[in-house]
Every structure is written in C-alpha cells, then in structure tokens.
Write an enzyme that holds these catalytic residues in place. Structure first.
Site, PDB file in Angstrom:
ATOM      1  N   HIS A 158     -11.167  19.171  -2.200  1.00 30.44           N
ATOM      2  CA  HIS A 158     -12.003  19.666  -1.091  1.00 30.44           C
ATOM      3  C   HIS A 158     -13.401  19.037  -1.084  1.00 30.44           C
ATOM      4  O   HIS A 158     -14.188  19.303  -0.177  1.00 30.44           O
ATOM      5  CB  HIS A 158     -12.155  21.188  -1.166  1.00 30.44           C
ATOM      6  CG  HIS A 158     -10.874  21.936  -0.979  1.00 30.44           C
ATOM      7  ND1 HIS A 158     -10.047  21.729   0.101  1.00 30.44           N
ATOM      8  CD2 HIS A 158     -10.255  22.885  -1.745  1.00 30.44           C
ATOM      9  CE1 HIS A 158      -8.983  22.522  -0.010  1.00 30.44           C
ATOM     10  NE2 HIS A 158      -9.084  23.225  -1.115  1.00 30.44           N
ATOM     11  N   ASP A 193      -0.978  20.195  -2.682  1.00 28.83           N
ATOM     12  CA  ASP A 193      -1.681  21.472  -2.852  1.00 28.83           C
ATOM     13  C   ASP A 193      -1.471  22.309  -1.586  1.00 28.83           C
ATOM     14  O   ASP A 193      -1.317  21.771  -0.490  1.00 28.83           O
ATOM     15  CB  ASP A 193      -3.173  21.185  -3.055  1.00 28.83           C
ATOM     16  CG  ASP A 193      -3.980  22.409  -3.454  1.00 28.83           C
ATOM     17  OD1 ASP A 193      -4.328  22.524  -4.644  1.00 28.83           O
ATOM     18  OD2 ASP A 193      -4.278  23.248  -2.569  1.00 28.83           O
ATOM     19  N   HIS A 195      -3.518  23.936  -0.003  1.00 28.88           N
ATOM     20  CA  HIS A 195      -4.642  23.754   0.925  1.00 28.88           C
ATOM     21  C   HIS A 195      -4.740  22.293   1.342  1.00 28.88           C
ATOM     22  O   HIS A 195      -4.484  21.387   0.540  1.00 28.88           O
ATOM     23  CB  HIS A 195      -5.959  24.158   0.244  1.00 28.88           C
ATOM     24  CG  HIS A 195      -5.963  25.572  -0.242  1.00 28.88           C
ATOM     25  ND1 HIS A 195      -5.664  25.917  -1.540  1.00 28.88           N
ATOM     26  CD2 HIS A 195      -6.220  26.721   0.418  1.00 28.88           C
ATOM     27  CE1 HIS A 195      -5.740  27.242  -1.667  1.00 28.88           C
ATOM     28  NE2 HIS A 195      -6.075  27.754  -0.498  1.00 28.88           N
ATOM     29  N   ASP A 282      -0.516  25.606  -6.122  1.00 30.88           N
ATOM     30  CA  ASP A 282      -0.757  26.886  -5.461  1.00 30.88           C
ATOM     31  C   ASP A 282       0.132  27.123  -4.241  1.00 30.88           C
ATOM     32  O   ASP A 282      -0.006  28.152  -3.575  1.00 30.88           O
ATOM     33  CB  ASP A 282      -2.242  27.061  -5.110  1.00 30.88           C
ATOM     34  CG  ASP A 282      -2.871  25.819  -4.523  1.00 30.88           C
ATOM     35  OD1 ASP A 282      -2.149  24.844  -4.244  1.00 30.88           O
ATOM     36  OD2 ASP A 282      -4.113  25.821  -4.331  1.00 30.88           O
TER      37      ASP A 282
HETATM   38 ZN   LIG Z   1      -5.406  24.719  -3.277  1.00 27.91          ZN
END
Ligand SMILES: [Zn+2]
Length: 342
Positions: A158, A193, A195, A282
């Site tokens: 991120h 991931d 996200h 995740d």
């Molecule tokens: Zn993540």
C-alpha cells in the site's frame, strides 16, 4: 526454499488502527512474523539473514523527502508538546493542488494517507530491514536461485513512492521488482493479497517495463476504496500494463483461482523474465479482515499456477493476520509452489 528474515521487524509494534472511527488493536502485529517463520521452518524451509544495503534499494523507489520524513519524524514528533506516542496525521492535503509543508503535522498528513500507518520509534528501522529482506531475496534469485521468499514485516504494497498507508511504509514488492530490473528487461508483479496493491500500482503506473496485476476484494466496499477498480489500466507509456481483477466480497476459491488463470495468461503475453509475487495471505476464509473466503487448498492451487509460469520468482510477504490458519496457509502456498515447479 530459502526464507530471508530479520528479527528487526519486531521494533515496529503499532498500537493504533482506526476502524469505523474506533481505535482498535493493530492487526499488523509482530506475532504475525513469528507465526509465519515458525510454520515455514517447521515445514523444512531454511532461514537466511538479509544483507546490509542501507537505504539504497528503498531510494530506487521512494522519494528523498519521504525517506527523510520516515527516518526522522518519530524523533521530531516526540519533541512536540503533548504529542501522541505514534505519529498520526489529523489533516490531509486531499484532492486539491497543495504545497509541501514544513510543519510536522503537515508533513504527516502529506506522507500518511490514512490512520492505519502510525509511525512509532521503531518503525523506520523495521521498515528499512524489511526492504533489505526483499532486496536480498531478489539478489538470491539474480544469483541463480529459482525462487526465494522474503518474510517482510511491516508489509509494503500500500506504500506509494512518497506515501505510507494500510500498515505499509516502504514498498518491499516494488523494491524487489526494481532490483530484478537491474538484470531483467521485463518484470511482472502478481499481487494476491486480499487488498488491492495500490502503492505498487501507483509506483509503476506510467511504466511498461513492470507489469502490475492485483487480485483482490472489490474496493467498492473494501480498503483501499479509491484504487483497485478494473478500469485502472495505467497511463502514458504504462497504459495497458496494470491489470486489476477485483472479486466480489466473500468469493470462495473457484473465482479467485479463475482470476489467477487470467493473471497467468496476461503474464505469459507480457513475457517477463522474472516475477515478484506480493504474497498476502489475508484472502483466507479465516482471516480477521474477512474480504474473501480462500482455503488452504486454494492457496496451494494458486501457488501451483504461479510456479507453472516457470519464471525466477521472488515471493514477498504482504498481509495476512492472526488466525489459526495463518502459518498453515503459508506452508500450503510454499508447498504448492514447489510442487508446481516439479
Ligand atoms: Zn492485505
């Protein structure tokens, strides 16, 4: 498979994580790395220490002013009257043309996009060590290893060139990819991931030499909200070299693996000579962040697809939070990868 790991990660122990306005215990805890390391070594993978690189590899991705901020802000912040224990912005430049501020609170708002990236006294040392872990894994691959696993913490995907966010400070995945670029003309990044890898997308947004692909929970209702949509394909020379494959919230293995097939097809078309996998765990059905419902068998099957590409590969640890399955899912992925190579 060789695991690159540094104990220095433990210096970063964030205490702040706002969810719906409520300050909760941070999900990105040191125990994550200990569990991942324990499971991988128990499965027979060998640990090696990172080489010392200083901030050079990070500086190949991140701006000088951002590295200066990250390396000094905790010390300077502590001198402010009544300051919190961790650096947390209370103001952001948001979407309008803005000027780089001198005030610490302003700099924090400039470089920290959300309230999930607090900077404590040990954050810089841990983040720098994670960048060295990723760089070392990339070097093992450059030196002839078919693959290496960088057990990075804090995670990185991120983080933009000049902005922290979502538990991430230095973009380990981008740093590994850039190191591979020293000897490879085209490098692909596959981010699994749960996200969207928005920082990685942002870093390579206008580049055609690094293909970025992310499979993640649909940002329509999930972090990072502003990025990760299917229509984001890159700009300038990078147009067409970013592929987002958002999945409906709660999707199980089958569509996730179908997205893996689509990603693999795009990677084959791009014809890179090296690959970085942003290995978040995740997407697990038991992860506390609950975006997708991938099983251990799903991680195994995704890894086999990635391995079948036959590319020199650096696996870089991203997310994956405390659950009873965290270590098991890593071992499943590593086993699937090694079987897929065979
Ligand atoms: Zn993540």
């Amino acid at each position: 498979m060789k695991i690159v790991f540094s104990n220095k990660h433990a210096a970063h122990d964030p205490q702040t994580f706002f969810v719906r306005g409520v300050n909760r215990p941070a999900a990105e805890q040191p125990e994550r790395a200990e569990r991942l390391l324990g499971a991988a070594t128990e499965a027979g993978h060998k640990v090696v220490a990172p080489r010392s690189h200083g901030r050079g590899p990070a500086a190949a991705i991140h701006t000088p002013e951002y590295l200066d901020f990250l390396s000094t802000i905790a010390r300077d912040w502590a001198q402010l009257p009544g300051a919190s224990a961790e650096v947390m912005p209370n103001v952001h430049p948001a979407r309008y043309p803005a000027s780089y501020p001198k005030a610490l609170a302003g700099r924090a708002g400039w470089h920290q996009v959300d309230l999930a990236c607090p900077i404590g006294p040990g954050t810089w040392d841990a983040a720098l060590a994670a960048s060295e872990v990723a760089t070392t894994a990339a070097e093992l691959v450059l030196e002839g290893a078919r693959e290496a696993y960088a057990l990075c913490r804090p995670p990185g995907h991120h983080a933009y060139a000049d902005m922290a966010g979502g538990f991430c400070y230095l973009n380990n995945t981008a740093i590994a990819a850039q190191r591979l670029r020293d000897e490879h003309q085209r490098v692909a990044i596959l981010d699994v991931d749960v996200h969207h890898g928005n920082g990685t997308q942002g870093i390579f947004w206008e580049r055609a030499d690094v293909l970025t692909i992310s499979i993640h929970a649909d940002p329509a209702n999930y972090y990072p909200y502003f990025w990760g949509h299917a229509h984001e394909t890159g700009a300038g020379a990078g147009t067409g070299f970013n592929l987002n494959l958002p999945q409906p919230m709660g999707s199980p293995d089958e569509p996730w693996l179908a997205a893996g097939d689509a990603a693999a097809a795009r990677i084959r078309q791009f014809a890179p000579t090296a690959l970085v996998v942003a290995l978040g765990l995740d997407a697990s059905e038991t992860d506390p962040l609950q975006g997708l419902k991938v099983t251990g068998a799903g991680f195994h099957a995704m890894a086999a697809r990635v391995a079948a590409l036959g590319l020199p590969t650096v696996l870089v640890q991203e997310g994956g939070y405390l659950s009873d399955d965290l270590g098991h899912n890593l071992v499943q992925f590593l086993a699937g990868f090694e079987q897929g190579r065979a």
